[in-house]
Enzyme design. Structure first.
Site, mmCIF file in Angstrom:
data_model
loop_
_atom_site.group_PDB
_atom_site.id
_atom_site.type_symbol
_atom_site.label_atom_id
_atom_site.label_comp_id
_atom_site.label_asym_id
_atom_site.label_seq_id
_atom_site.Cartn_x
_atom_site.Cartn_y
_atom_site.Cartn_z
ATOM 1 N N TRP A 1 4.736 44.728 -14.587
ATOM 2 C CA TRP A 1 5.590 44.729 -15.786
ATOM 3 C C TRP A 1 6.711 43.723 -15.525
ATOM 4 O O TRP A 1 7.596 43.988 -14.695
ATOM 5 C CB TRP A 1 6.140 46.130 -16.007
ATOM 6 N N SER B 1 9.634 42.910 -16.370
ATOM 7 C CA SER B 1 10.684 43.620 -17.103
ATOM 8 C C SER B 1 11.915 42.752 -17.376
ATOM 9 O O SER B 1 12.467 42.143 -16.460
ATOM 10 C CB SER B 1 11.096 44.829 -16.255
ATOM 11 N N GLY B 2 12.345 42.743 -18.625
ATOM 12 C CA GLY B 2 13.579 42.037 -18.970
ATOM 13 C C GLY B 2 14.793 42.714 -18.362
ATOM 14 O O GLY B 2 15.738 42.056 -17.910
ATOM 15 N N PHE B 3 14.749 44.025 -18.315
ATOM 16 C CA PHE B 3 15.853 44.781 -17.712
ATOM 17 C C PHE B 3 15.986 44.436 -16.234
ATOM 18 O O PHE B 3 17.091 44.177 -15.736
ATOM 19 C CB PHE B 3 15.611 46.283 -17.887
ATOM 20 N N ASP C 1 21.150 43.549 -20.015
ATOM 21 C CA ASP C 1 19.879 43.259 -20.686
ATOM 22 C C ASP C 1 20.136 43.184 -22.197
ATOM 23 O O ASP C 1 19.779 44.085 -22.945
ATOM 24 C CB ASP C 1 18.883 44.383 -20.334
ATOM 25 N N ASP D 1 7.355 41.191 -20.809
ATOM 26 C CA ASP D 1 8.315 41.815 -21.725
ATOM 27 C C ASP D 1 9.097 40.691 -22.389
ATOM 28 O O ASP D 1 10.063 40.185 -21.809
ATOM 29 C CB ASP D 1 9.232 42.721 -20.889
ATOM 30 N N ARG E 1 5.862 46.756 -29.916
ATOM 31 C CA ARG E 1 6.688 47.863 -29.403
ATOM 32 C C ARG E 1 7.650 48.313 -30.483
ATOM 33 O O ARG E 1 8.437 47.506 -30.985
ATOM 34 C CB ARG E 1 7.443 47.371 -28.169
ATOM 35 N N HIS F 1 8.680 53.676 -27.462
ATOM 36 C CA HIS F 1 9.677 53.948 -26.426
ATOM 37 C C HIS F 1 10.562 55.108 -26.879
ATOM 38 O O HIS F 1 10.816 55.272 -28.071
ATOM 39 C CB HIS F 1 10.524 52.691 -26.192
HETATM 40 C C1 SPV Z 1 12.429 46.727 -19.571
HETATM 41 O O1 SPV Z 1 12.103 47.176 -18.451
HETATM 42 O O2 SPV Z 1 12.974 45.630 -19.710
HETATM 43 C C2 SPV Z 1 12.154 47.511 -20.763
HETATM 44 C C3 SPV Z 1 12.061 48.963 -20.635
HETATM 45 O O3 SPV Z 1 12.065 46.936 -21.821
HETATM 46 S S1 SPV Z 1 13.629 49.586 -21.019
HETATM 47 O O4 SPV Z 1 14.606 48.967 -20.144
HETATM 48 O O5 SPV Z 1 13.562 51.045 -20.804
HETATM 49 O O6 SPV Z 1 13.909 49.302 -22.408
HETATM 50 MG MG MG Z 2 12.882 45.033 -21.769
#
Ligand code: SPV
Ligand code: MG
Length: 290
Positions: A40, A42-44, A54, A81, A155, A186
């Site tokens: 994944w 992930s943007g976060f 983020d 993402d 999403r 989510h």
């Molecule tokens: C990410 O991991 O960047 C997500 C999941 O999009 S969340 O941070 O829970 O939105």
């Molecule tokens: Mg994200």
């Protein structure tokens, strides 16, 4: 075989793809070593790695470069993402072309407006785009992919925005009608109830993707019982594990006035050399350096 095909093959074979979050090629390699099916991107995690929130601050180029490096080093299909798609449907056309070229297997795009705010923050601003606008973005993503196997995941943040199950279902149905291959829903509820109710009510054909960060009671076994789930994303456990490990190590070195105490608790230098491929470097030196 394309990355998208590889992802679809794992899904067909196992019925559920389990993806681990990563923020770097090294974390993606460790996820592969642990046996996860996918990464994944992930943007976060990447935002946290840069030490910024983020909230669409990390650029597409930064995230794209990391996606490419993670796909290259891990060998696993990467679930990218792409947040809101970096703008409107026109931006999505460009983004999807770039991510496919970078080796992404799956593109996940969310129905919030740009710039987005991270989903799990308490009291966060969660502005959504209109359903028709997001359908246009999904159609743009489909039009931009060269590989028909590149997986387009829509999403919905309807539950995150507090709009309720009916709105989430309405959006999910509209996104499937626009051509999404999979629906990610989510939730930030502390228990799986909200998500399980959605899954039970889901009447579409597209498999569902979940990110159970807020409701950790959701195990692989429980997800399998739900039947309709195709992708399970452990959303931020690489960066959180790193933060915990670095904090503890740094504090101990400060406290003990040296590195002797942490030595047995952290990875050895040889371990890191192995991850970096130093044994191959040594072999190649013998072969090619004259
Ligand atoms: C990410 O991991 O960047 C997500 C999941 O999009 S969340 O941070 O829970 O939105
Ligand atoms: Mg994200």
């Amino acid at each position: 075989m394309t990355a998208g095909r590889k992802f679809r093959d794992v899904l067909a074979r196992k019925g559920l793809v389990e993806a681990m979050a990563s923020h770097s090629p090294l974390s993606a390699m460790l996820a592969a070593e642990a046996g996860f099916d996918a990464i994944w991107a992930s943007g976060f995690e990447l935002s946290a790695m840069y030490g910024v929130p983020d909230v669409s601050v990390v650029s597409m180029t930064q995230h794209l470069d990391m996606t490419r490096a993670m796909a290259d080093r891990s060998g696993l299909p990467v679930v990218a993402d792409i947040d809101t798609g970096f703008g409107n449907a026109i931006n999505v056309l460009y983004a999807v072309e770039q991510y496919e070229r970078a080796g992404a297997a799956v593109i996940v795009m969310e129905d919030k407006s740009f710039p987005k705010v991270t989903s799990l923050i308490a009291g966060g601003r969660q502005d959504m785009v209109r359903i028709e606008e997001f359908q246009g973005k999904i159609e743009a993503a489909r039009a931009a992919r060269r590989d028909p196997d590149l997986v387009i995941v829509a999403r919905t943040e309807a539950l995150i925005a507090g709009l309720g199950q009916e709105e989430a279902l309405k959006r999910a149905r509209a996104y499937e009608a626009a051509g999404a291959d999979m629906i990610l829903v989510h939730s930030k509820q502390k228990t799986p109830d909200e998500i399980e109710a959605f899954v039970r009510a889901w009447d579409g054909k597209a498999p569902i993707a979940l990110v159970p960060t807020a409701y950790p009671q959701m195990t692989v076994a429980r997800v399998k019982e739900l039947k309709k789930i195709g992708l399970l994303i452990w959303g931020n456990h690489a960066i959180r594990a790193s933060v915990g490990a670095m904090r503890a190590t740094f504090a101990q070195i400060r406290k003990e006035g040296g590195i002797h105490g942490v030595e047995s608790q952290i990875a050895t230098v040889d371990d890191v050399f192995e991850l970096q491929g130093m044994s191959a470097v040594k072999d190649n030196e013998k072969r090619f350096l004259r």
